[in-house]
Design an enzyme around this catalytic site. Structure first.
Site, PDB file in Angstrom:
ATOM      1  N   GLY A 209       0.849  -1.138  -0.020  1.00  0.00           N
ATOM      2  CA  GLY A 209       0.012  -0.003   0.020  1.00  0.00           C
ATOM      3  C   GLY A 209       0.806   1.081   0.066  1.00  0.00           C
ATOM      4  N   ASN A 210       0.284   2.225   0.303  1.00  0.00           N
ATOM      5  CA  ASN A 210       0.926   3.745   0.157  1.00  0.00           C
ATOM      6  C   ASN A 210       0.469   4.500   1.458  1.00  0.00           C
ATOM      7  OD1 ASN A 210      -1.169   5.314  -0.865  1.00  0.00           O
ATOM      8  ND2 ASN A 210      -1.025   3.967  -2.574  1.00  0.00           N
ATOM      9  N   ARG A 211       0.927   5.681   1.404  1.00  0.00           N
ATOM     10  CA  ARG A 211       0.567   6.505   2.702  1.00  0.00           C
ATOM     11  C   ARG A 211      -0.747   7.536   2.670  1.00  0.00           C
ATOM     12  NH1 ARG A 211       5.637   9.815   4.075  1.00  0.00           N
ATOM     13  NH2 ARG A 211       4.226  10.841   5.589  1.00  0.00           N
ATOM     14  N   SER A 212      -1.243   7.384   1.328  1.00  0.00           N
ATOM     15  CA  SER A 212      -2.517   8.193   1.047  1.00  0.00           C
ATOM     16  C   SER A 212      -3.544   8.151   2.046  1.00  0.00           C
ATOM     17  CB  SER A 212      -3.164   8.020  -0.330  1.00  0.00           C
ATOM     18  OG  SER A 212      -4.192   8.854  -0.575  1.00  0.00           O
ATOM     19  N   ALA A 277      -4.076   7.620  -4.853  1.00  0.00           N
ATOM     20  CA  ALA A 277      -2.864   7.260  -4.925  1.00  0.00           C
ATOM     21  C   ALA A 277      -3.010   5.767  -5.458  1.00  0.00           C
ATOM     22  CB  ALA A 277      -2.061   7.242  -3.816  1.00  0.00           C
TER      23      ALA A 277
END
Length: 403
Positions: A209-212, A277
């Site tokens: 995943g990512n930090r969005s 994102a």
């Protein structure tokens, strides 16, 4: 408190209990808040509650503290007036210039932005008299929010629910930042916004995943809805954000699900904003069982590219459709974030691209945002740091001018 001076009007509806939460949010943000309830509002929430949370006296009539002339001075000195909830009766009295209590008198003397957050049963909201009053107030420059849909008093469900106090507080901040941020210039338009970070499964437990947080996409959807648009929000993983009022939300998880949902939603849309994102890569294979931690290192993770949703949307766009992309960039040896943003705009072929420089507490997981808005026509506008709703309003300005 030396912050902006806000008058919080509270009309007599069951949603008045939510005004205490809104009051808390406003005061904790540094605003000096004076609560002006109607007499019927005090049947739902006592004056002591408002006085304790605001630190200021609560009065309903124009004959209290006569030497200070509060029915004139409060409106004159305010930086913002918020009425939440605004009942059908309160909207009618405000539209027709009544001044039979302290709240409506203050509305007549206020020369600052005025924000009404309606709350009433669906039949009352949809009645022609209420809609005429809303149109009249908007024509005079007031902001009348579209209500949320959901559970009302008793078992009734439908449009007319008070928007979440956090949402009202966000829009109140926006009007203090930019009083003209919510015109009805998107009325009759349909827009699609994507938000949040996709999650690419690795095994039944783990994902990439990512930090969005999804805050920027939600702000875009929220502002568009309050500027009159019919909004579809395709939401991946978010930081437990409440659904924006008057917005249709479609939930997705992975990039593949995001692609399918976006391709379906954009048919017939006037504008598309791809602010999600989306993960660039996903694991080539999904493990059937949880990958165990053994005595040896696991096999290397093999990745494969995800589809480029933005380019696909651009390639299949309908005539007249405006498409906006987002680019989270960092500088490197080849150039700064803006340099990479310009190159991405050329590659993607969208009409507008918002470039955010990320890292060091910027853009992701924070309430504020800044960046640049690049146009395919060669235009470049710097977006000064402010709330994510403020950035959203600037994006919709550019979209509206191109529609």
């Amino acid at each position: 408190m030396n912050g902006p001076r806000v008058l919080l009007g509270v009309a007599g509806g069951i949603a008045a209990y939510k005004s205490a939460e809104l009051l808390r949010r406003l005061t904790e943000s540094g605003h000096s808040v004076r609560v002006l309830p109607t007499a019927s509002a005090l049947e739902f929430v006592g004056a002591a509650t408002f006085e304790a949370l605001s630190g200021q006296p609560v009065q309903t009539g124009v004959f209290a503290d006569v030497p200070a002339v509060p029915h004139v001075k409060l409106g004159q000195e305010a930086d913002l007036v918020v009425v939440a909830p605004a009942t059908a009766d309160l909207l009618a009295r405000a539209a027709h210039g009544r001044a039979d209590d302290l709240l409506t008198a203050s509305l007549l003397t206020a020369r600052c932005p005025v924000l009404f957050a309606p709350a009433m049963h669906t039949e009352m909201w949809e009645h022609a008299a209420t809609q005429d009053n809303v149109a009249l107030l908007r024509s005079r420059g007031s902001v009348v929010l579209e209500p949320a849909s959901g559970r009302l008093t008793g078992k009734d469900t439908g449009p007319g629910r008070l928007p979440d106090p956090a949402e009202i507080a966000e829009l109140a901040r926006l009007l203090l930042e930019r009083p003209d941020a919510l015109p009805q210039d998107l009325a009759g338009r349909r827009v699609v916004v994507s938000a949040g970070g996709t999650r690419e499964p690795l095994d039944p437990v783990r994902f990439l995943g990512n930090r969005s947080s999804g805050r920027q996409g939600y702000a875009l959807a929220r502002v568009a809805a309050q500027r009159g648009a019919a909004v579809t929000l395709v939401a991946a993983h978010t930081a437990e954000l409440g659904d924006p009022a008057a917005v249709d939300v479609v939930r997705v998880g992975s990039a593949a699900q995001m692609r399918d949902a976006m391709l379906a939603a954009v048919k017939g849309a006037d504008a598309v904003v791809m602010s999600a994102a989306v993960a660039d890569f996903r694991p080539s294979a999904l493990a059937e069982h949880k990958i165990k931690k053994g005595s040896t290192d696991p096999d290397p993770l093999v990745l494969t590219k995800n589809p480029d949703i933005l380019r696909e949307l651009v390639g299949g766009r309908e005539p007249g459709q405006v498409i906006v992309g987002f680019a989270a960039e960092t500088g490197d040896a080849d150039g700064d974030a803006l340099h990479h943003g310009r190159a991405k705009l050329a590659r993607k072929g969208c009409d507008l691209l918002v470039v955010n420089a990320v890292g060091d507490g910027r853009a992701f997981e924070v309430p504020d945002n800044a960046g640049w808005l690049l146009g395919a026509d060669g235009s470049e506008v710097e977006l000064a740091n402010g709330s994510k709703a403020l950035l959203a309003s600037r994006v919709w300005d550019a979209v509206a001018s191109r529609l």
